[in-house]
Design a protein around this motif. Structure first.
Motif, PDB file in Angstrom:
ATOM      1  N   CYS A 109       0.834  -1.206   0.000  1.00  0.00           N
ATOM      2  CA  CYS A 109       0.000   0.000   0.000  1.00  0.00           C
ATOM      3  C   CYS A 109       0.866   1.251   0.000  1.00  0.00           C
ATOM      4  O   CYS A 109       0.672   2.156  -0.818  1.00  0.00           O
ATOM      5  N   HIS A 110       1.838   1.320   0.906  1.00  0.00           N
ATOM      6  CA  HIS A 110       2.692   2.502   1.014  1.00  0.00           C
ATOM      7  C   HIS A 110       3.494   2.728  -0.261  1.00  0.00           C
ATOM      8  O   HIS A 110       3.623   3.864  -0.730  1.00  0.00           O
ATOM      9  N   GLU A 111       4.031   1.650  -0.829  1.00  0.00           N
ATOM     10  CA  GLU A 111       4.836   1.796  -2.034  1.00  0.00           C
ATOM     11  C   GLU A 111       3.984   2.233  -3.219  1.00  0.00           C
ATOM     12  O   GLU A 111       4.409   3.054  -4.035  1.00  0.00           O
ATOM     13  N   ALA A 112       2.772   1.701  -3.322  1.00  0.00           N
ATOM     14  CA  ALA A 112       1.891   2.073  -4.432  1.00  0.00           C
ATOM     15  C   ALA A 112       1.494   3.545  -4.346  1.00  0.00           C
ATOM     16  O   ALA A 112       1.452   4.252  -5.371  1.00  0.00           O
ATOM     17  N   LYS A 143       5.967   6.871  11.867  1.00  0.00           N
ATOM     18  CA  LYS A 143       6.857   7.639  10.995  1.00  0.00           C
ATOM     19  C   LYS A 143       6.619   7.264   9.533  1.00  0.00           C
ATOM     20  O   LYS A 143       6.613   8.131   8.650  1.00  0.00           O
ATOM     21  N   VAL A 144       6.393   5.978   9.280  1.00  0.00           N
ATOM     22  CA  VAL A 144       6.081   5.538   7.920  1.00  0.00           C
ATOM     23  C   VAL A 144       4.766   6.175   7.456  1.00  0.00           C
ATOM     24  O   VAL A 144       4.653   6.645   6.314  1.00  0.00           O
ATOM     25  N   LEU A 149       1.303   9.866   4.298  1.00  0.00           N
ATOM     26  CA  LEU A 149       0.180  10.804   4.312  1.00  0.00           C
ATOM     27  C   LEU A 149       0.596  12.254   4.079  1.00  0.00           C
ATOM     28  O   LEU A 149      -0.264  13.123   3.920  1.00  0.00           O
ATOM     29  N   ALA A 150       1.911  12.506   4.039  1.00  0.00           N
ATOM     30  CA  ALA A 150       2.361  13.864   3.745  1.00  0.00           C
ATOM     31  C   ALA A 150       1.951  14.287   2.346  1.00  0.00           C
ATOM     32  O   ALA A 150       1.856  15.482   2.049  1.00  0.00           O
TER      33      ALA A 150
END
Length: 443
Positions: A109-112, A143-144, A149-150
């Motif tokens: 999810c984060h990488e996509a 932190k991830v 979300l930034a």
């Protein structure tokens, strides 16, 4: 549907079918309803055993099982940039307009979401869990999440408690976060035709037997309840590392005839287990929402639950008894629930759930979030890097470096594999969807 409002959505998470859970059920149910609203929905997840390549599910839902194997707890190994080529290919092939990532614990999810923003796509994130602020794991995860979300266009949380938690953990502006609860398929979870006899009271527990779900609390609670109420019997469905402790408790207190251990329960059989009981017990120590209590209420069971996270927001007070997460209070809550049982009408409760929670309503509200994401202005790399710099003295610089490298790799791919050389998939209206087991090779 107006073509300008027709979204092309890529749902991304490490958690999807054939694995079962709240996130998996949410993605599947939401996708099916979005398809019925006329949108195009594609799911991307990692390979599950031999399940790899492209599969089609009910309603023509297309699923990319990319050739990444799970590393730990169904999550893929973080690579930062290893998934960029295949994600880029899928985004271009399917002509995606919105990338929707699910679950803070999902590496994919984060990488996509990171690659999607690099390529100029609109991205939406849904948080399904609550995390703390003190332990090492939560500090790392927060932190991830702050990094991801930034730069998202919009975010969704499943409860108001979850929204407060996400805003505090990530620093995302509250106006970017929408609260859209989970729902339940009331057509699947219906009460028994005949009400069970009240001579024996059966308490049902269906949960992963892990610490977070309060399995240790059950070890202390069940003997106390059995001692106080001779006509109470427990049915425990679920598996996990804490199952051994429950088995030992049953042996120690000689409760083999009053505590039935079912082991892992397939999702298709959850209803048949629920309708065999009168009370559903949820002992979770943390929950953002808890779909399980919705399923139980839809089957007409009175719920006893710990007062944690977003649980108090889920059900009306007259069909749930809330308690602090300790054995003494939980026993008192069960006593209150037993006294309430004669006044419970399972079929009336089912109708209330049908009116309160609907996946079609969730899909329509999510559609509004997509509309709002698409209205967000396009930003160049320098404008986006400014937000990353605000994430911390050292973390901000690290986040900027990660995004700059991601941008350079994307530029490299654009030169050596131009977008126009990637075939786009034509939109096909699938009336009779392909067999779920059919497959073709992933790009």
């Amino acid at each position: 549907m107006d073509e300008q409002r027709r979204h092309r959505i890529l749902m991304v998470s490490d958690f999807f079918y054939p694995n079962f859970g709240g996130v998996e059920n949410h993605i599947y149910s939401l996708s099916q309803c979005l398809l019925k609203l006329g949108h195009k929905v594609v799911v991307m997840t990692h390979a599950y055993g031999k399940r790899t390549g492209v599969r089609y599910m009910t309603g023509g839902l297309k699923v990319y099982y990319i050739p990444w194997k799970p590393f730990v707890m169904q999550n893929t190994l973080p690579t930062f940039y290893g998934t960029l080529p295949i994600i880029r290919t899928i985004l271009i092939r399917e002509r995606i307009t919105v990338v929707h990532g699910h679950q803070a614990f999902s590496t994919l999810c984060h990488e996509a979401l990171m690659h999607g923003r690099t390529m100029g796509y609109k991205v939406v994130f849904t948080d399904h869990s609550l995390y703390g602020f003190a332990d090492i794991g939560s500090i790392h995860m927060n932190k991830v999440l702050q990094f991801t979300l930034a730069d998202v266009n919009q975010a969704i949380c499943v409860s108001h408690t979850s929204k407060e938690n996400t805003v505090l953990r990530s620093g995302i502006p509250p106006e970017k976060v929408f609260v859209i609860p989970n729902a339940v398929d009331t057509a699947m979870f219906t009460p028994a035709k005949d009400r069970l006899s009240s001579d024996e009271i059966i308490i049902v527990i269906i949960s992963r037997l892990v610490y977070r779900k309060g399995a240790d609390l059950l070890v202390e609670l069940i003997p106390e309840v059995c001692h106080k109420f001779p006509n109470v019997r427990f049915i425990v469905g679920g598996d996990g590392p804490k199952r051994v402790r429950l088995e030992e408790m049953r042996e120690k207190h000689s409760l083999q005839d009053r505590v039935e251990m079912l082991g892992a329960v397939p999702h298709a059989q959850v209803r048949s287990v629920l309708i065999s009981g009168h009370i559903f017990l949820n002992s979770s120590l943390t929950e953002a929402f808890c779909i399980a209590i919705l399923e139980a209420a839809s089957c007409g069971l009175l719920t006893v639950s710990t007062r944690v996270g977003g649980v108090p927001e889920v059900l009306p007070d007259d069909i749930v008894v809330l308690s602090e997460p300790n054995p003494i209070n939980m026993v008192c809550a069960i006593e209150i629930a037993i006294a309430m049982l004669p006044n419970i009408d399972p079929h009336a409760m089912h109708l209330r759930m049908k009116n309160m929670y609907s996946w079609h309503d969730v899909a329509r509200r999510t559609e509004i979030v997509y509309d709002r994401a698409l209205r967000c202005s396009n930003e160049n790399l320098s404008e986006r890097l400014t937000r990353y710099l605000n994430c911390g003295a050292w973390a901000g610089k690290l986040f900027c470096l990660v995004m700059i490298v991601d941008f350079l790799i994307w530029c490299f791919l654009e030169v050596f594999q131009p977008s126009e050389n990637i075939d786009e998939v034509p939109d096909i209206s699938i009336l009779g969807s392909p067999n779920e087991g059919s497959s073709q090779h992933a790009p």
